[in-house]
Design a protein around this motif. Structure first.
Motif, PDB file in Angstrom:
ATOM      1  N   GLY A  13      13.685 -18.816  33.586  1.00 42.21           N
ATOM      2  CA  GLY A  13      12.331 -19.205  33.948  1.00 42.21           C
ATOM      3  C   GLY A  13      11.998 -18.717  35.338  1.00 42.21           C
ATOM      4  N   ALA A  14      11.274 -19.547  36.085  1.00 37.11           N
ATOM      5  CA  ALA A  14      10.737 -19.138  37.383  1.00 37.11           C
ATOM      6  C   ALA A  14      11.822 -18.809  38.412  1.00 37.11           C
ATOM      7  N   LEU A  15      12.859 -19.629  38.511  1.00 36.16           N
ATOM      8  CA  LEU A  15      13.925 -19.353  39.473  1.00 36.16           C
ATOM      9  C   LEU A  15      14.690 -18.100  39.073  1.00 36.16           C
ATOM     10  N   THR A  16      14.959 -17.986  37.787  1.00 36.47           N
ATOM     11  CA  THR A  16      15.635 -16.796  37.281  1.00 36.47           C
ATOM     12  C   THR A  16      14.823 -15.549  37.591  1.00 36.47           C
ATOM     13  N   ALA A  85      10.208 -22.920  42.331  1.00 31.65           N
ATOM     14  CA  ALA A  85      10.672 -22.146  41.180  1.00 31.65           C
ATOM     15  C   ALA A  85      11.721 -22.928  40.394  1.00 31.65           C
ATOM     16  N   ALA A  86      12.634 -23.604  41.098  1.00 33.59           N
ATOM     17  CA  ALA A  86      13.656 -24.413  40.421  1.00 33.59           C
ATOM     18  C   ALA A  86      13.014 -25.582  39.688  1.00 33.59           C
ATOM     19  N   ALA A  87      12.035 -26.234  40.312  1.00 38.65           N
ATOM     20  CA  ALA A  87      11.355 -27.360  39.667  1.00 38.65           C
ATOM     21  C   ALA A  87      10.645 -26.902  38.399  1.00 38.65           C
ATOM     22  N   GLU A  88      10.026 -25.733  38.464  1.00 43.95           N
ATOM     23  CA  GLU A  88       9.340 -25.213  37.284  1.00 43.95           C
ATOM     24  C   GLU A  88      10.322 -24.881  36.163  1.00 43.95           C
ATOM     25  N   GLU A  89      11.411 -24.207  36.518  1.00 46.17           N
ATOM     26  CA  GLU A  89      12.373 -23.790  35.493  1.00 46.17           C
ATOM     27  C   GLU A  89      13.159 -24.947  34.894  1.00 46.17           C
ATOM     28  N   PHE A  90      13.630 -25.857  35.726  1.00 45.40           N
ATOM     29  CA  PHE A  90      14.540 -26.887  35.234  1.00 45.40           C
ATOM     30  C   PHE A  90      13.889 -28.223  34.939  1.00 45.40           C
ATOM     31  N   LEU A  91      12.716 -28.475  35.519  1.00 44.99           N
ATOM     32  CA  LEU A  91      12.048 -29.764  35.311  1.00 44.99           C
ATOM     33  C   LEU A  91      10.710 -29.623  34.601  1.00 44.99           C
ATOM     34  N   THR A  94       5.116 -27.726  37.586  1.00 45.09           N
ATOM     35  CA  THR A  94       4.413 -26.651  38.275  1.00 45.09           C
ATOM     36  C   THR A  94       3.417 -27.267  39.236  1.00 45.09           C
ATOM     37  N   ALA A  95       3.422 -26.799  40.456  1.00 47.39           N
ATOM     38  CA  ALA A  95       2.458 -27.270  41.452  1.00 47.39           C
ATOM     39  C   ALA A  95       1.109 -26.667  41.093  1.00 47.39           C
ATOM     40  N   SER A  96       0.249 -27.450  40.479  1.00 47.25           N
ATOM     41  CA  SER A  96      -1.009 -26.934  39.953  1.00 47.25           C
ATOM     42  C   SER A  96      -1.959 -26.445  41.035  1.00 47.25           C
ATOM     43  N   GLU A  97      -1.852 -27.012  42.232  1.00 49.59           N
ATOM     44  CA  GLU A  97      -2.760 -26.572  43.276  1.00 49.59           C
ATOM     45  C   GLU A  97      -2.488 -25.130  43.717  1.00 49.59           C
ATOM     46  N   LEU A  98      -1.340 -24.599  43.366  1.00 47.97           N
ATOM     47  CA  LEU A  98      -1.002 -23.220  43.718  1.00 47.97           C
ATOM     48  C   LEU A  98      -1.044 -22.289  42.497  1.00 47.97           C
ATOM     49  N   ALA A  99      -1.269 -22.844  41.339  1.00 50.94           N
ATOM     50  CA  ALA A  99      -1.264 -22.031  40.123  1.00 50.94           C
ATOM     51  C   ALA A  99      -2.339 -20.956  40.201  1.00 50.94           C
ATOM     52  N   GLY A 100      -1.991 -19.777  39.787  1.00 55.56           N
ATOM     53  CA  GLY A 100      -2.945 -18.682  39.734  1.00 55.56           C
ATOM     54  C   GLY A 100      -3.048 -17.879  41.014  1.00 55.56           C
ATOM     55  N   MET A 101      -2.351 -18.297  42.063  1.00 55.59           N
ATOM     56  CA  MET A 101      -2.386 -17.536  43.311  1.00 55.59           C
ATOM     57  C   MET A 101      -1.471 -16.322  43.198  1.00 55.59           C
ATOM     58  N   PRO A 102      -1.840 -15.211  43.843  1.00 54.65           N
ATOM     59  CA  PRO A 102      -0.956 -14.043  43.830  1.00 54.65           C
ATOM     60  C   PRO A 102       0.381 -14.373  44.504  1.00 54.65           C
ATOM     61  N   GLU A 103       1.438 -13.675  44.123  1.00 55.21           N
ATOM     62  CA  GLU A 103       2.778 -13.928  44.658  1.00 55.21           C
ATOM     63  C   GLU A 103       2.794 -13.843  46.189  1.00 55.21           C
ATOM     64  N   ASP A 104       2.103 -12.858  46.761  1.00 55.90           N
ATOM     65  CA  ASP A 104       2.072 -12.735  48.223  1.00 55.90           C
ATOM     66  C   ASP A 104       1.496 -13.991  48.864  1.00 55.90           C
ATOM     67  N   ALA A 105       0.462 -14.546  48.266  1.00 52.60           N
ATOM     68  CA  ALA A 105      -0.153 -15.758  48.805  1.00 52.60           C
ATOM     69  C   ALA A 105       0.815 -16.937  48.708  1.00 52.60           C
TER      70      ALA A 105
END
Length: 143
Positions: A13-16, A85-91, A94-105
Motif C-alpha cells: 500500500g502507501a508505505l510500500t 503512509a503507514a497508517a493508510e497501509e496498515f490501518l 487516510t488523512a482526508s484533509e490532505l487527500a488529492g494534494m500533489p506529492e510535492d505538496a
C-alpha cells in the motif's frame, strides 16, 4: 488472507509505494537504504530483509515507531509523511484533509509539521511572497 492491496501477501500500500519510489531513485539500493535507515532516537537499524519483505507486500503488522523513524531518516522524508503512509497501509486511515494534494505538496506539508513553530511565520511569508509574485506576473491583483 488479504486482498491485493492489503499488507499481507499482496502488493502493499502507501508505505510500500513510498519505499519503492525511494528505491527507484538513481543510485539507491536496498543496502544503501538499510544503511541510512537508522532511528535517530534509539539507534535502531532496519535490515535489508525487512525492506525486501515490505516491497513485496509481505509485512503484515504495522511497523513500530522506531521503524518509522528509521524509515524517515533513510528516505529523507518527513516523519509525519512516513507515519501517514503507514497508517493508510496498515490501518486503512487516510488523512482526508490532505487527500488529492500533489506529492510535492504533501512533502512540504510534512516538513512544516516537523518544524519549530517559531519558524512558521517566516515560511508563511515566503509562500505569500511567491503567491504575490505569481499574481503580479499574471495580471491578478488582490482586492
Amino acid at each position: 488472507m488479504s486482498d491485493s492491496n492489503g499488507p499481507a501477501g499482496g502488493t502493499g500500500g502507501a508505505l510500500t509505494a513510498l519505499v519503492r519510489a525511494v528505491l527507484d531513485q538513481p543510485g539507491m539500493s536496498f543496502r544503501r537504504l538499510a544503511e541510512a535507515a537508522v532511528d535517530p532516537e534509539t539507534g535502531y537499524r532496519i535490515g535489508q530483509t525487512w525492506l525486501h519483505k515490505l516491497t513485496r507486500g509481505e509485512v503484515s503488522r504495522a511497523p513500530e515507531p522506531q521503524v518509522l523513524r528509521a524509515l524517515a531518516a533513510g528516505t529523507s522524508l518527513p516523519l509525519t509523511r512516513v507515519q501517514q503512509a503507514a497508517a493508510e497501509e496498515f490501518l486503512g486511515y487516510t488523512a482526508s484533509e490532505l487527500a488529492g494534494m500533489p506529492e510535492d505538496a504533501l512533502v512540504i506539508v510534512g516538513h512544516l509539521a516537523d518544524m519549530d513553530p517559531t519558524d512558521l511565520p517566516q515560511v508563511r511569508a515566503v509562500i505569500e511572497a511567491l503567491l504575490s509574485k505569481g499574481d503580479e506576473s499574471s495580471g491578478k491583483r488582490e482586492v
